[in-house]
Design an enzyme around this catalytic site. Structure first.
Site, PDB file in Angstrom:
ATOM      1  N   ASP A 131      44.104  49.215  44.981  1.00  0.00           N
ATOM      2  CA  ASP A 131      43.233  49.426  46.135  1.00  0.00           C
ATOM      3  C   ASP A 131      43.044  50.949  46.285  1.00  0.00           C
ATOM      4  O   ASP A 131      42.247  51.548  45.568  1.00  0.00           O
ATOM      5  CB  ASP A 131      43.941  48.774  47.327  1.00  0.00           C
ATOM      6  CG  ASP A 131      43.127  48.715  48.596  1.00  0.00           C
ATOM      7  OD1 ASP A 131      42.148  49.430  48.709  1.00  0.00           O
ATOM      8  OD2 ASP A 131      43.478  47.944  49.497  1.00  0.00           O
ATOM      9  N   ASP A 164      48.180  38.471  49.935  1.00  0.00           N
ATOM     10  CA  ASP A 164      48.519  37.912  51.244  1.00  0.00           C
ATOM     11  C   ASP A 164      47.785  38.577  52.392  1.00  0.00           C
ATOM     12  O   ASP A 164      47.234  39.674  52.257  1.00  0.00           O
ATOM     13  CB  ASP A 164      50.017  38.092  51.498  1.00  0.00           C
ATOM     14  CG  ASP A 164      50.357  39.553  51.852  1.00  0.00           C
ATOM     15  OD1 ASP A 164      49.993  40.451  51.056  1.00  0.00           O
ATOM     16  OD2 ASP A 164      50.964  39.783  52.906  1.00  0.00           O
ATOM     17  N   GLU A 173      50.197  44.757  38.229  1.00  0.00           N
ATOM     18  CA  GLU A 173      49.820  44.707  39.649  1.00  0.00           C
ATOM     19  C   GLU A 173      48.842  43.571  39.892  1.00  0.00           C
ATOM     20  O   GLU A 173      48.092  43.190  38.992  1.00  0.00           O
ATOM     21  CB  GLU A 173      49.133  46.023  40.057  1.00  0.00           C
ATOM     22  CG  GLU A 173      50.077  47.089  40.567  1.00  0.00           C
ATOM     23  CD  GLU A 173      50.585  46.814  41.981  1.00  0.00           C
ATOM     24  OE1 GLU A 173      50.579  45.654  42.411  1.00  0.00           O
ATOM     25  OE2 GLU A 173      50.989  47.779  42.648  1.00  0.00           O
ATOM     26  N   ASP A 174      48.828  43.058  41.103  1.00  0.00           N
ATOM     27  CA  ASP A 174      47.789  42.082  41.460  1.00  0.00           C
ATOM     28  C   ASP A 174      46.489  42.800  41.810  1.00  0.00           C
ATOM     29  O   ASP A 174      45.413  42.345  41.453  1.00  0.00           O
ATOM     30  CB  ASP A 174      48.259  41.174  42.611  1.00  0.00           C
ATOM     31  CG  ASP A 174      48.754  41.939  43.817  1.00  0.00           C
ATOM     32  OD1 ASP A 174      49.038  43.148  43.694  1.00  0.00           O
ATOM     33  OD2 ASP A 174      48.861  41.345  44.897  1.00  0.00           O
TER      34      ASP A 174
HETATM   35  C1  PRP Z   1      49.693  45.554  47.469  1.00  0.00           C
HETATM   36  C2  PRP Z   1      49.474  45.340  45.975  1.00  0.00           C
HETATM   37  C3  PRP Z   1      49.755  46.688  45.395  1.00  0.00           C
HETATM   38  C4  PRP Z   1      49.311  47.641  46.489  1.00  0.00           C
HETATM   39  C5  PRP Z   1      47.954  48.154  46.190  1.00  0.00           C
HETATM   40  O1  PRP Z   1      51.021  45.368  47.777  1.00  0.00           O
HETATM   41  O2  PRP Z   1      50.314  44.358  45.458  1.00  0.00           O
HETATM   42  O3  PRP Z   1      51.127  46.875  45.135  1.00  0.00           O
HETATM   43  O4  PRP Z   1      49.291  46.899  47.707  1.00  0.00           O
HETATM   44  O5  PRP Z   1      47.506  48.960  47.244  1.00  0.00           O
HETATM   45  P1  PRP Z   1      47.194  50.512  47.078  1.00  0.00           P
HETATM   46  O6  PRP Z   1      46.410  50.674  45.813  1.00  0.00           O
HETATM   47  O7  PRP Z   1      46.359  50.827  48.293  1.00  0.00           O
HETATM   48  O8  PRP Z   1      48.486  51.264  47.081  1.00  0.00           O
HETATM   49  P2  PRP Z   1      51.559  45.287  49.289  1.00  0.00           P
HETATM   50  O9  PRP Z   1      52.021  46.636  49.713  1.00  0.00           O
HETATM   51  O10 PRP Z   1      50.533  44.637  50.169  1.00  0.00           O
HETATM   52  O11 PRP Z   1      52.823  44.370  49.118  1.00  0.00           O
HETATM   53  P3  PRP Z   1      52.922  42.896  48.473  1.00  0.00           P
HETATM   54  O12 PRP Z   1      52.690  43.058  46.977  1.00  0.00           O
HETATM   55  O13 PRP Z   1      54.309  42.463  48.774  1.00  0.00           O
HETATM   56  O14 PRP Z   1      51.856  42.041  49.101  1.00  0.00           O
END
Ligand code: PRP
Length: 190
Positions: free
Chosen positions: A102, A158, A98-99
């Protein structure tokens, strides 16, 4: 620095050092086991691309994508697969990449789902961890940096699908995300 940012939190060099450290630790753990790294689209793409080259052992990689409807829907647990991995993970050593973690809701859903498929081991490697925002008890096995609760973009992260290709990670100016909308929804995620 991009004009929409108020500061750079991690330079490209700092990120590279963190990725190198994670790569070395992962190589030490998975040597001889032919692990499968699974990147969560789209945010993890940039990190995964650098990470796999820092893990100097044979490995495989694949991708999954889950729906992102915005915070309100995600909090209700309504995460769904948009794209699954193209192979069985039964008996494999799997590293979910994961990046950012959150709230932890995406990861909770993914871990529960992947566990039902019988991997030999299942661990999580994230570049960034934002523990202040956590809604479920989840701790990544590997983490590059703990970050404060600020709106971060760059290196895959993003806002409204922008800034992903910045080579560094910075803090978005509040006026950018306060006046912008993403398909009508204001996103306050990062
Ligand atoms: C982001 C990130 C994780 C997730 C983390 O993805 O890459 O997958 O949110 O958030 P959380 O811990 O609150 O669930 P996003 O849904 O923004 O999609 P993306 O990776 O395409 O930007």
């Amino acid at each position: 620095m991009h004009q929409d940012l108020e500061e750079i939190l991690f330079s490209a060099e700092e990120i590279a050092a963190g990725v190198k450290r994670l790569g070395a630790a992962l190589a030490a753990e998975y040597r001889g086991s032919d692990p499968l790294f699974i990147g969560v689209l789209k945010g993890a793409v940039v990190f995964l691309s650098d990470l796999i080259r820092a893990v100097e052992i044979p490995l495989h990689y694949d991708f999954i994508a889950v729906s992102s409807y915005g915070k309100a829907t995600k909090s209700s647990g309504q995460v769904q697969f948009l794209k699954d991995v193209g192979q069985s993970i039964e008996g494999r050593d799997v590293v979910l990449v994961e990046d950012i973690v959150d709230t932890g809701l995406t990861l909770k859903y993914l871990l529960e789902n992947l566990r039902t498929r019988g991997p030999r081991t299942l661990k999580v490697c994230t570049l960034l961890d934002k523990p202040e925002r956590r809604q479920v008890e989840i701790k990544p096995d590997y983490n590059g940096f703990v970050v404060p609760d600020r709106f971060l973009v760059g290196y895959g992260l993003d806002f409204a699908d922008r800034y992903r290709n910045l080579p560094y990670i910075g803090v978005l100016k509040p006026e950018i995300y306060r006046v912008s909308s993403n398909h009508g929804k204001i996103r306050t995620k990062y």
